[in-house]
Write an enzyme that holds these catalytic residues in place. Sequence first.
Site, PDB file in Angstrom:
ATOM      1  CD  GLU A 167      40.640  -2.240  73.886  1.00 26.25           C
ATOM      2  OE1 GLU A 167      41.647  -2.887  73.558  1.00 26.25           O
ATOM      3  OE2 GLU A 167      39.478  -2.645  73.713  1.00 26.25           O
TER       4      GLU A 167
ATOM      5  CB  SER B 209       6.444  28.256  25.468  1.00 30.92           C
ATOM      6  OG  SER B 209       5.669  27.935  24.332  1.00 30.92           O
TER       7      SER B 209
END
Length: 769
Positions: A194, A470
């Site tokens: 770059e 229950s």
Amino acid sequence: MANKKTSTKTSKKKIKNNNRSWLKSLWSITWKLTLIGIAFVTFYAIYLDQIIAQKFEGQKWHLPAQVFSRSMALYPGAAVNHPQLMAELKLLGYRKVANPRQVGEFSASSTKIELWRRPFLHPEGNQAEQRVMITFDDLGVSSVKRMSDMRELAVFHLEPVLLDRIIAGDGEDRLFVPTAEIPSMVVESLLLVEDRSFYDHHGVNPFAIARAALVNLTAGRAVQGGSTLTQQLAKNFFLTSERSLIRKVREALMAIIIDFRYSKDEILEAYLNEVYMGQDKARGVHGMGLASQFYFGRPIAELTIAQQAFLVAVIKGPSYYNPWRYPERAQERRDLVLRILMENDKLSVEQYKAAAESPLGLRDGKKSVHQKLPAFFAVVKNELRQRYGDSLLNQSGVKVYTTLDPMAQDAAEKAVVSTLKSLDKQVKNVQVGMVVTDKYTGGIAAMVGDRQPSYEGFNRAVEIRRPIGSLIKPFVYATALSQPDKFSLASPIADKPITLKNEQGKTWSPQNVNKQFNGEVSLLEAFKDSMNVPTVNAGLTVGVDSVANTLKQAGWSDNIPTYPSMLLGAVNGSPLMVAQVYQTLADQGRYRQLSSITAVLDSHNQPLVVNRSASQMAIDPATDYLVQYAMHQVVRTGTAKRLGAAFANVKLAGKTGTSNDSRDSWFAGFDERNVAAIWVGQDDNSKTGLYGSSGAMAVYQAFLAQRPPLSLRMSPVNGIVNGYFDRTTGAAMQSKCKNIINLPAHENSYKPAANCGEPLSWWQKLLGE
């Protein structure tokens, strides 16, 4: 003639004077305009300098709040088995090798795992990299030894899983990594590809611009750029991607200012963490650190040379070189970067060939790097809001450490999806709420709030209020067993028709599920077979208020109606509320408020104050042990025996629950590691035809199939003895007597008869037996 010459000379003189006057005026205008231009550029540069200084010297980025899972703790006796740790290491991106040679690798045999752990930030402080040997036995971890000196460690943590980053409104996501932690090959590749003259130019490279312009003119299109890294950084930080001369001039001016004000290393670090690297749906992936996780699922320090080269390659065009969409194009670009490295003597020919021949090595692109956990994250955000206010998650760099167990969550989601798909054959579109807790820490390990676990909507794990049926019975019997002078597991309880009348004259006649009565049954039999009438009789004996108090002490947060029907579950709750009270049962009767957060660090990695409610003993440990024993019998031979058959060699505890007309199917249970509470039903409260054992328990069974359970250890606690009781009368007996049953019992109340209930002989009377 003379006049004519004089006139000509005069005209020339005038023209000359006019030219001089014009040039003088032009010069005057020019230098004035130049001064104005210089002043404008100066003031504009000062303006830009202030903007740049504010960005660079303040907070460069708003770093998203990071949300982590629990950190797996390994120590001698830890309830973690070999397959579970293997799965955890795979999730964390560790590589399995024959012999670990670097951080992020492990090897495994059938009973041992050698691991080279990564360094990481733990809420209790930085954890250095460490190489250890972990050994397993049938109960879990047997030892953890440091390889450097084979010293046994008291506790060893794995790094937590990064679940998500809560990003700001700009849609940018990044994971800051200092330059020192980025491999040098990445930096060298970046500069070669770059900006080769990065350390020589002053923010702008005129030669590169001229060269790019010539190449582009020759090609007739834009094939090369002349921007330096500093210019790219200026554009990313301050400008848009608009293509115009004014923007390029501004970019160049800002680049010069940046280069003048800051060191090359500062600029390079900013670029490495700012550069756009791809798109993760609505999130922009910025910086090398996050890109490493996004493309490869592991920290950048652990990438191969080929993977490092790919990160640099993709900068040119993250969309164009998307490796999942265009793998050949991406690999070709990567290989170009590798070739540049070889040509510049950064790689040998052999290294280049090996790297170029390797696959891209991407993570599974079908799996998101962000965990979609809407139900759990809703609880986390609510807990954060209650502790710290609404603004915490908007602060930059916050780190939230949660209790979520990624493996438990994955198992829960798979169990929900597969089971409800199967249940659709019986009843369409039933919904689900599921909460899993960590038995040892009291943290929420997993949560599912919809049959589609990723659906962001109504969270049934937290928000529903349905009769728990229950599931209340263990607390009825815990209340009874807390009075050992009146009740033991063998105590006979009446199972006969009863009718109760309230103050308004309304009657209630509870029935057993099979509509039959046995006259009398033992407490244990009533418990494991979930018999209604004996439960009501036991509850009335100890008092409805006492049962309600037991439930409250165990952590029930809502109001409890103190009517007799409450004894059979006429109490509305959610899976989270059920998980809370069953966590107390699983934790030897100790109540600890369930939480989803273990720690929060600010942007400076300093812990925020966490005020936790103190734990308290809600149920006597000896009584709790008896309840756990009874719940294990439920799984062995009671209403959950199908679950017991599926895991015949594992001790599990559980309780099924069904509301009236089979509208709600419930199950709650636990192994040595996790507690789970599950509800299955219809949103409109219509009948499902499902019992606790056929609906919710099926989800739990599928969960354990995905996450093999660890057998309950159930070591007797202080105050418990091995007792013998008459099967008919429930009286304490000697082990030599007939018609007896062997059951655990409270030590203080277990007083067996001396002679098996027979009349004493003269010599027994003489001896005073």
